[in-house]
Design an enzyme around this catalytic site. Structure first.
Site, mmCIF file in Angstrom:
data_model
loop_
_atom_site.group_PDB
_atom_site.id
_atom_site.type_symbol
_atom_site.label_atom_id
_atom_site.label_comp_id
_atom_site.label_asym_id
_atom_site.label_seq_id
_atom_site.Cartn_x
_atom_site.Cartn_y
_atom_site.Cartn_z
ATOM 1 N N HIS B 36 0.805 -1.228 0.000
ATOM 2 C CA HIS B 36 0.000 0.000 0.000
ATOM 3 C C HIS B 36 0.834 1.273 0.000
ATOM 4 C CE1 HIS B 36 -3.694 -2.248 0.692
ATOM 5 N NE2 HIS B 36 -3.120 -2.876 1.685
ATOM 6 N N CYS B 69 -6.423 -9.257 4.526
ATOM 7 C CA CYS B 69 -5.119 -8.932 3.944
ATOM 8 C C CYS B 69 -4.039 -9.789 4.596
ATOM 9 C CB CYS B 69 -4.789 -7.457 4.186
ATOM 10 S SG CYS B 69 -4.975 -6.427 2.741
ATOM 11 N N CYS B 132 -32.782 -0.989 19.348
ATOM 12 C CA CYS B 132 -31.814 0.114 19.267
ATOM 13 C C CYS B 132 -32.562 1.434 19.086
ATOM 14 C CB CYS B 132 -30.876 -0.083 18.088
ATOM 15 S SG CYS B 132 -30.111 -1.686 17.967
ATOM 16 N N CYS B 135 -34.087 3.646 22.069
ATOM 17 C CA CYS B 135 -33.234 4.630 22.740
ATOM 18 C C CYS B 135 -32.663 5.636 21.742
ATOM 19 C CB CYS B 135 -32.064 3.958 23.452
ATOM 20 S SG CYS B 135 -32.533 3.032 24.914
ATOM 21 N N HIS B 136 -32.035 5.135 20.673
ATOM 22 C CA HIS B 136 -31.193 6.007 19.845
ATOM 23 C C HIS B 136 -31.990 6.817 18.829
ATOM 24 C CE1 HIS B 136 -27.531 4.612 21.678
ATOM 25 N NE2 HIS B 136 -27.948 3.374 21.564
ATOM 26 N N CYS B 177 -24.134 -2.351 24.573
ATOM 27 C CA CYS B 177 -25.542 -1.952 24.488
ATOM 28 C C CYS B 177 -26.438 -3.177 24.703
ATOM 29 C CB CYS B 177 -25.850 -1.347 23.128
ATOM 30 S SG CYS B 177 -26.024 0.447 23.133
#
Lengths: 106, 216
Positions: B36, B69, B132, B135-136, B177
Protein backbone atom coordinates in the site's frame (compact mmCIF):
# COMPACT_ATOMS: atom_id res chain seq x y z
CA UNK A 1 4.96 -0.98 26.50
CA UNK A 2 4.33 1.48 23.63
CA UNK A 3 6.20 4.74 23.55
CA UNK A 4 4.63 7.88 25.03
CA UNK A 5 3.40 10.80 22.94
CA UNK A 6 5.48 13.85 23.80
CA UNK A 7 4.56 17.23 22.42
CA UNK A 8 6.83 20.26 22.74
CA UNK A 9 7.42 23.15 20.33
CA UNK A 10 10.25 22.50 17.84
CA UNK A 11 11.90 25.85 18.46
CA UNK A 12 11.50 28.20 21.40
CA UNK A 13 12.69 31.78 21.91
CA UNK A 14 15.20 32.25 24.71
CA UNK A 15 13.52 33.44 27.90
CA UNK A 16 9.99 32.53 26.81
CA UNK A 17 7.89 29.84 28.46
CA UNK A 18 6.57 26.82 26.61
CA UNK A 19 4.22 23.92 27.30
CA UNK A 20 5.34 20.33 27.60
CA UNK A 21 2.61 17.75 27.02
CA UNK A 22 3.16 14.08 27.63
CA UNK A 23 0.68 11.24 27.17
CA UNK A 24 1.99 8.06 28.79
CA UNK A 25 0.73 4.65 27.67
CA UNK A 26 -0.06 2.71 30.83
CA UNK A 27 -3.05 0.61 32.07
CA UNK A 28 -2.92 2.26 35.56
CA UNK A 29 -4.52 -0.80 37.16
CA UNK A 30 -5.78 0.45 40.53
CA UNK A 31 -5.47 -2.81 42.49
CA UNK A 32 -9.12 -2.53 43.58
CA UNK A 33 -10.57 -4.69 40.81
CA UNK A 34 -11.09 -8.42 40.50
CA UNK A 35 -10.94 -10.52 37.36
CA UNK A 36 -13.71 -12.80 36.04
CA UNK A 37 -12.66 -15.52 38.49
CA UNK A 38 -12.75 -13.28 41.55
CA UNK A 39 -8.99 -13.06 41.85
CA UNK A 40 -7.60 -9.65 42.77
CA UNK A 41 -5.80 -7.91 39.92
CA UNK A 42 -2.51 -6.64 41.35
CA UNK A 43 -1.94 -2.93 41.37
CA UNK A 44 0.13 -1.62 38.48
CA UNK A 45 0.34 2.15 38.32
CA UNK A 46 3.02 4.63 37.38
CA UNK A 47 4.44 5.73 40.72
CA UNK A 48 6.45 8.72 39.65
CA UNK A 49 7.25 10.80 36.60
CA UNK A 50 10.40 12.84 36.53
CA UNK A 51 11.54 15.34 33.95
CA UNK A 52 14.89 17.06 33.48
CA UNK A 53 15.76 19.85 31.07
CA UNK A 54 19.43 20.33 30.18
CA UNK A 55 20.38 18.21 33.18
CA UNK A 56 18.27 20.18 35.66
CA UNK A 57 15.18 18.68 37.28
CA UNK A 58 12.10 20.72 36.33
CA UNK A 59 9.26 18.55 37.63
CA UNK A 60 8.67 15.45 39.70
CA UNK A 61 5.13 14.03 39.86
CA UNK A 62 3.75 11.31 42.15
CA UNK A 63 0.76 9.47 40.67
CA UNK A 64 -1.87 7.60 42.69
CA UNK A 65 -4.34 4.76 41.95
CA UNK A 66 -7.26 7.14 41.26
CA UNK A 67 -5.58 8.37 38.06
CA UNK A 68 -7.07 6.93 34.86
CA UNK A 69 -5.26 4.84 32.27
CA UNK A 70 -2.93 6.62 29.85
CA UNK A 71 -2.20 9.65 32.05
CA UNK A 72 -1.81 13.01 30.32
CA UNK A 73 0.44 15.60 31.94
CA UNK A 74 0.90 19.23 30.91
CA UNK A 75 3.36 21.62 32.50
CA UNK A 76 5.36 24.68 31.52
CA UNK A 77 9.03 25.50 31.54
CA UNK A 78 11.11 28.55 30.68
CA UNK A 79 13.59 28.16 27.84
CA UNK A 80 17.13 29.16 28.69
CA UNK A 81 19.36 26.95 26.56
CA UNK A 82 19.15 24.19 23.96
CA UNK A 83 19.32 20.73 25.40
CA UNK A 84 17.64 17.42 25.90
CA UNK A 85 14.39 17.11 27.86
CA UNK A 86 14.47 13.69 29.51
CA UNK A 87 11.35 12.03 30.89
CA UNK A 88 11.68 9.10 33.31
CA UNK A 89 8.79 7.16 34.82
CA UNK A 90 8.62 4.15 37.10
CA UNK A 91 5.70 1.79 37.58
CA UNK A 92 4.75 -0.75 40.25
CA UNK A 93 6.49 -3.55 38.39
CA UNK A 94 9.70 -1.61 38.86
CA UNK A 95 10.06 -0.89 35.17
CA UNK A 96 11.85 2.39 34.69
CA UNK A 97 11.35 3.83 31.21
CA UNK A 98 12.66 7.00 29.67
CA UNK A 99 12.29 9.09 26.56
CA UNK A 100 14.24 12.09 25.32
CA UNK A 101 13.29 15.07 23.16
CA UNK A 102 15.78 17.71 22.07
CA UNK A 103 14.73 21.32 22.50
CA UNK A 104 16.19 24.01 20.25
CA UNK A 105 16.37 27.49 21.80
CA UNK A 106 17.13 30.44 19.57
CA UNK B 1 -9.95 16.03 23.81
CA UNK B 2 -10.89 14.57 20.45
CA UNK B 3 -10.09 17.75 18.53
CA UNK B 4 -6.56 18.01 19.89
CA UNK B 5 -4.39 15.18 18.61
CA UNK B 6 -1.82 15.74 21.34
CA UNK B 7 -4.49 15.05 23.99
CA UNK B 8 -6.31 12.22 22.22
CA UNK B 9 -5.19 8.97 23.89
CA UNK B 10 -6.10 6.99 20.75
CA UNK B 11 -2.94 8.41 19.19
CA UNK B 12 -0.96 5.99 21.32
CA UNK B 13 -2.42 3.29 19.06
CA UNK B 14 -1.66 5.37 15.97
CA UNK B 15 1.95 5.48 17.13
CA UNK B 16 1.90 1.69 17.52
CA UNK B 17 0.33 1.31 14.05
CA UNK B 18 3.08 3.37 12.42
CA UNK B 19 5.62 0.72 13.37
CA UNK B 20 3.23 -2.19 12.62
CA UNK B 21 2.64 -0.76 9.16
CA UNK B 22 6.23 -1.43 8.14
CA UNK B 23 6.67 -4.72 10.06
CA UNK B 24 6.96 -7.70 7.73
CA UNK B 25 4.88 -10.71 8.71
CA UNK B 26 3.73 -14.12 7.57
CA UNK B 27 4.96 -16.61 4.99
CA UNK B 28 4.92 -13.92 2.27
CA UNK B 29 7.21 -11.79 4.46
CA UNK B 30 5.41 -8.62 3.40
CA UNK B 31 4.37 -5.54 5.36
CA UNK B 32 1.36 -3.28 4.82
CA UNK B 33 3.76 -0.72 3.32
CA UNK B 34 5.07 -3.18 0.70
CA UNK B 35 1.67 -3.25 -1.04
CA UNK B 36 0.00 0.00 0.00
CA UNK B 37 2.92 2.41 0.44
CA UNK B 38 2.34 5.03 3.13
CA UNK B 39 -0.92 4.83 5.16
CA UNK B 40 -1.92 8.13 3.52
CA UNK B 41 -2.33 6.21 0.23
CA UNK B 42 -5.51 4.70 1.74
CA UNK B 43 -7.03 8.16 2.22
CA UNK B 44 -10.81 8.14 2.17
CA UNK B 45 -11.41 4.40 2.08
CA UNK B 46 -12.71 4.06 5.63
CA UNK B 47 -15.69 6.25 4.63
CA UNK B 48 -16.86 3.41 2.36
CA UNK B 49 -16.75 0.64 4.98
CA UNK B 50 -18.36 -1.83 5.72
CA UNK B 51 -17.93 -2.71 2.03
CA UNK B 52 -18.96 -5.54 -0.25
CA UNK B 53 -16.58 -8.49 -0.49
CA UNK B 54 -17.30 -10.67 -3.49
CA UNK B 55 -15.29 -13.67 -2.21
CA UNK B 56 -17.34 -13.82 0.98
CA UNK B 57 -20.51 -12.66 -0.83
CA UNK B 58 -21.17 -10.46 2.20
CA UNK B 59 -20.23 -7.04 3.57
CA UNK B 60 -17.07 -6.92 5.67
CA UNK B 61 -15.84 -4.34 8.15
CA UNK B 62 -12.54 -2.54 7.89
CA UNK B 63 -11.07 -4.71 10.66
CA UNK B 64 -12.14 -7.87 8.83
CA UNK B 65 -10.60 -6.46 5.63
CA UNK B 66 -7.29 -5.96 7.46
CA UNK B 67 -7.40 -9.55 8.73
CA UNK B 68 -8.24 -10.74 5.20
CA UNK B 69 -5.12 -8.93 3.94
CA UNK B 70 -3.13 -10.73 6.62
CA UNK B 71 -4.36 -14.20 5.73
CA UNK B 72 -4.41 -13.88 1.93
CA UNK B 73 -1.55 -11.50 1.14
CA UNK B 74 0.78 -11.86 4.11
CA UNK B 75 0.11 -15.51 4.95
CA UNK B 76 0.00 -14.57 8.62
CA UNK B 77 -2.55 -15.61 11.27
CA UNK B 78 -5.55 -13.37 11.98
CA UNK B 79 -5.27 -10.77 14.69
CA UNK B 80 -7.82 -11.69 17.37
CA UNK B 81 -10.86 -9.37 17.54
CA UNK B 82 -10.30 -6.36 19.86
CA UNK B 83 -6.56 -7.02 19.94
CA UNK B 84 -4.33 -3.96 20.10
CA UNK B 85 -2.59 -4.51 16.72
CA UNK B 86 -5.93 -4.89 14.91
CA UNK B 87 -7.39 -1.80 16.59
CA UNK B 88 -4.20 0.12 15.85
CA UNK B 89 -4.17 -0.70 12.13
CA UNK B 90 -7.92 -0.01 11.81
CA UNK B 91 -7.36 3.34 13.51
CA UNK B 92 -4.50 4.45 11.27
CA UNK B 93 -6.54 3.64 8.13
CA UNK B 94 -9.57 5.40 9.63
CA UNK B 95 -7.45 8.39 10.60
CA UNK B 96 -6.54 9.01 6.97
CA UNK B 97 -10.26 9.22 6.14
CA UNK B 98 -10.95 11.72 8.90
CA UNK B 99 -13.16 14.55 7.64
CA UNK B 100 -14.48 12.59 4.66
CA UNK B 101 -18.27 12.14 4.55
CA UNK B 102 -19.57 8.58 5.07
CA UNK B 103 -20.60 7.22 1.71
CA UNK B 104 -21.85 3.64 1.33
CA UNK B 105 -23.10 2.34 -2.01
CA UNK B 106 -26.72 1.57 -1.11
CA UNK B 107 -27.85 0.44 -4.54
CA UNK B 108 -25.53 -2.50 -5.21
CA UNK B 109 -25.34 -5.94 -3.61
CA UNK B 110 -25.26 -4.34 -0.13
CA UNK B 111 -28.95 -3.47 -0.30
CA UNK B 112 -30.40 -6.63 1.35
CA UNK B 113 -27.75 -6.45 4.09
CA UNK B 114 -28.62 -2.83 4.86
CA UNK B 115 -32.27 -3.84 5.12
CA UNK B 116 -31.36 -6.73 7.41
CA UNK B 117 -29.44 -4.28 9.60
CA UNK B 118 -32.37 -1.88 9.65
CA UNK B 119 -34.72 -4.67 10.71
CA UNK B 120 -32.37 -5.64 13.56
CA UNK B 121 -32.07 -1.99 14.59
CA UNK B 122 -35.85 -1.79 14.96
CA UNK B 123 -36.35 -5.23 16.58
CA UNK B 124 -37.01 -5.36 20.30
CA UNK B 125 -34.79 -7.81 22.17
CA UNK B 126 -33.58 -8.82 25.62
CA UNK B 127 -35.27 -8.91 29.01
CA UNK B 128 -35.88 -5.17 28.86
CA UNK B 129 -37.46 -5.69 25.43
CA UNK B 130 -35.91 -2.63 23.80
CA UNK B 131 -34.75 -2.09 20.24
CA UNK B 132 -31.81 0.11 19.27
CA UNK B 133 -34.33 2.61 17.86
CA UNK B 134 -36.20 2.86 21.20
CA UNK B 135 -33.23 4.63 22.74
CA UNK B 136 -31.19 6.01 19.85
CA UNK B 137 -34.11 7.44 17.84
CA UNK B 138 -37.13 7.86 20.15
CA UNK B 139 -35.12 8.99 23.19
CA UNK B 140 -31.98 10.48 21.65
CA UNK B 141 -31.02 13.65 23.48
CA UNK B 142 -32.74 12.50 26.69
CA UNK B 143 -30.83 11.00 29.57
CA UNK B 144 -30.23 7.47 30.76
CA UNK B 145 -29.18 7.95 34.35
CA UNK B 146 -26.69 10.79 34.09
CA UNK B 147 -25.59 9.99 30.57
CA UNK B 148 -26.82 11.69 27.42
CA UNK B 149 -28.33 9.22 24.93
CA UNK B 150 -26.61 9.77 21.58
CA UNK B 151 -28.23 9.33 18.19
CA UNK B 152 -26.05 6.29 17.60
CA UNK B 153 -24.00 7.45 14.64
CA UNK B 154 -21.07 5.10 14.18
CA UNK B 155 -18.69 7.52 12.47
CA UNK B 156 -15.77 7.50 14.89
CA UNK B 157 -14.78 3.85 15.37
CA UNK B 158 -12.41 2.56 16.61
CA UNK B 159 -12.99 5.00 19.44
CA UNK B 160 -11.39 5.65 22.80
CA UNK B 161 -13.98 5.33 25.55
CA UNK B 162 -13.13 6.78 28.92
CA UNK B 163 -15.27 4.03 30.46
CA UNK B 164 -13.13 1.34 28.85
CA UNK B 165 -9.90 3.29 29.35
CA UNK B 166 -8.83 1.99 25.96
CA UNK B 167 -9.64 1.89 22.29
CA UNK B 168 -12.57 -0.28 21.21
CA UNK B 169 -14.35 -1.31 18.05
CA UNK B 170 -17.98 -0.92 17.01
CA UNK B 171 -18.85 -4.60 17.80
CA UNK B 172 -17.59 -4.06 21.34
CA UNK B 173 -19.82 -1.01 21.75
CA UNK B 174 -22.73 -3.01 20.36
CA UNK B 175 -22.11 -5.82 22.86
CA UNK B 176 -22.14 -3.24 25.68
CA UNK B 177 -25.54 -1.95 24.49
CA UNK B 178 -26.90 -5.50 24.18
CA UNK B 179 -25.76 -6.34 27.71
CA UNK B 180 -27.51 -3.14 28.80
CA UNK B 181 -30.88 -4.34 27.53
CA UNK B 182 -30.07 -7.84 28.90
CA UNK B 183 -29.97 -9.47 25.50
CA UNK B 184 -27.48 -12.13 24.47
CA UNK B 185 -24.44 -10.31 23.06
CA UNK B 186 -23.36 -11.12 19.50
CA UNK B 187 -20.20 -13.23 19.15
CA UNK B 188 -17.11 -11.67 17.52
CA UNK B 189 -17.33 -11.31 13.71
CA UNK B 190 -21.09 -11.96 13.78
CA UNK B 191 -22.69 -11.09 10.40
CA UNK B 192 -25.55 -9.41 12.31
CA UNK B 193 -23.11 -6.96 13.89
CA UNK B 194 -21.71 -6.10 10.45
CA UNK B 195 -25.26 -5.59 9.13
CA UNK B 196 -26.07 -3.17 11.94
CA UNK B 197 -22.77 -1.33 11.39
CA UNK B 198 -23.62 -1.14 7.69
CA UNK B 199 -27.13 0.19 8.34
CA UNK B 200 -25.76 2.78 10.77
CA UNK B 201 -23.22 3.91 8.18
CA UNK B 202 -26.03 4.53 5.66
CA UNK B 203 -28.11 6.18 8.38
CA UNK B 204 -25.18 8.51 9.09
CA UNK B 205 -24.57 9.25 5.39
CA UNK B 206 -22.82 12.58 4.96
CA UNK B 207 -21.52 12.76 8.54
CA UNK B 208 -17.76 13.06 8.58
CA UNK B 209 -15.46 10.28 9.74
CA UNK B 210 -14.12 11.23 13.19
CA UNK B 211 -11.80 8.27 13.76
CA UNK B 212 -10.31 8.06 16.36
CA UNK B 213 -13.19 9.54 18.37
CA UNK B 214 -13.15 10.03 22.16
CA UNK B 215 -16.39 9.27 24.03
CA UNK B 216 -17.31 9.15 27.72
Amino acid sequence: MPRPLINIPRKVKRGSSFDIRILLAHPMESGQRRDDFGKAIPRDIIRSVHCTYAGEEIIRVDLFPAIAANPFLVFSARAFESGPIVFTWTDDQGVASFDTVDLVVE
Amino acid sequence: MQDDDTQNPAFLWVLQAESLWTTRAGTANKSCADCHGAPAALKGIAAHYPAWNSAAAAPITLAQRINLCRTTHQGAPDFPPESDPLLALTTIVGLHSRGQPLDIDETGPLKPFIQAGQTLFNTRQGQLNLSCANCHEDRAGHRLGGALIPEGHANGYPQYRLEWQKLGSFPRRLRACMLGVRAEPLPPNAPDATNIELYLATRARGLKVETPAVRP
